[in-house]
Scaffold this motif. Sequence first.
Motif, short mmCIF file in Angstrom:
data_model
loop_
_atom_site.label_atom_id
_atom_site.label_comp_id
_atom_site.label_asym_id
_atom_site.label_seq_id
_atom_site.Cartn_x
_atom_site.Cartn_y
_atom_site.Cartn_z
N GLN A 27 -6.91 2.16 -9.61
CA GLN A 27 -6.44 3.60 -9.99
C GLN A 27 -7.28 4.13 -11.08
O GLN A 27 -7.12 5.39 -11.46
CB GLN A 27 -4.88 3.27 -10.34
CG GLN A 27 -4.20 3.04 -9.12
CD GLN A 27 -2.63 2.90 -9.26
OE1 GLN A 27 -2.15 2.29 -10.28
NE2 GLN A 27 -1.93 3.63 -8.49
N ARG B 128 -4.71 -3.31 -8.67
CA ARG B 128 -4.07 -2.09 -8.94
C ARG B 128 -4.59 -1.24 -10.15
O ARG B 128 -4.90 -0.14 -10.02
CB ARG B 128 -2.60 -2.34 -9.25
CG ARG B 128 -1.71 -2.57 -8.24
CD ARG B 128 -0.32 -2.87 -8.52
NE ARG B 128 0.52 -2.88 -7.58
CZ ARG B 128 1.22 -1.74 -6.80
NH1 ARG B 128 0.62 -0.60 -7.21
NH2 ARG B 128 1.88 -2.00 -5.74
N TRP C 239 0.76 -1.03 -0.02
CA TRP C 239 -0.07 -0.01 -0.08
C TRP C 239 0.94 1.16 -0.07
O TRP C 239 1.86 1.39 0.62
CB TRP C 239 -0.91 0.07 1.11
CG TRP C 239 -1.72 1.10 1.16
CD1 TRP C 239 -1.63 2.24 1.98
CD2 TRP C 239 -3.16 1.35 0.49
NE1 TRP C 239 -2.75 3.37 1.48
CE2 TRP C 239 -3.81 2.47 0.68
CE3 TRP C 239 -3.79 0.36 -0.19
CZ2 TRP C 239 -5.01 2.63 0.53
CZ3 TRP C 239 -4.94 0.67 -0.51
CH2 TRP C 239 -5.65 2.03 -0.46
N MET D 129 -2.16 4.71 -3.88
CA MET D 129 -3.41 3.74 -3.97
C MET D 129 -4.55 4.25 -3.40
O MET D 129 -5.98 3.72 -3.40
CB MET D 129 -3.01 2.52 -3.33
CG MET D 129 -1.86 1.43 -4.00
SD MET D 129 -2.00 1.54 -5.91
CE MET D 129 -3.43 0.37 -5.87
#
Length: 138
Positions: free
Chosen positions: A121, A117, A6, A10
Amino acid sequence: MTLLAWDDSMSIGVKEIDEQHQRLFQLANDVAATLARGFDKEAVGRDLRALCDYAVDHFAAEEALMDLDVDGYPEYDQHVSEHMQCTTKALDFLGAFAEDKAVDMNEFLQFVTLWIRDHIQRMDQTLATFLRGRIPAA
Ligand SMILES: [Fe+2]
């Protein structure tokens, strides 16, 4: 073994979702850590089930936040579709694993890592922009 670390990039700035994402990271890392100790089917299966169960709950929590807006979230269908694709892939994998079919654990963990991820994002950041001002920010 840490699959997912992390960092601030993020964070989407919505406390409830950030905390859930951090928990997802932890659960994915738990799978990798259990595997790194040697293959124990029961332990790996338990970790995989925990990851999948939490992901399903987390997706439902995000979708509930989208539903709060009376005008509707414009990206709802696309966002939910990504959740469903991920859920289907994860449950298919879990089912194959439970039935002792040949599975590629590394490929699955790579999928999970990249998916989380990318989804955070892109899709979740867009959701956070929409939610800002509608629910308390982090
Ligand atoms: Fe999402």
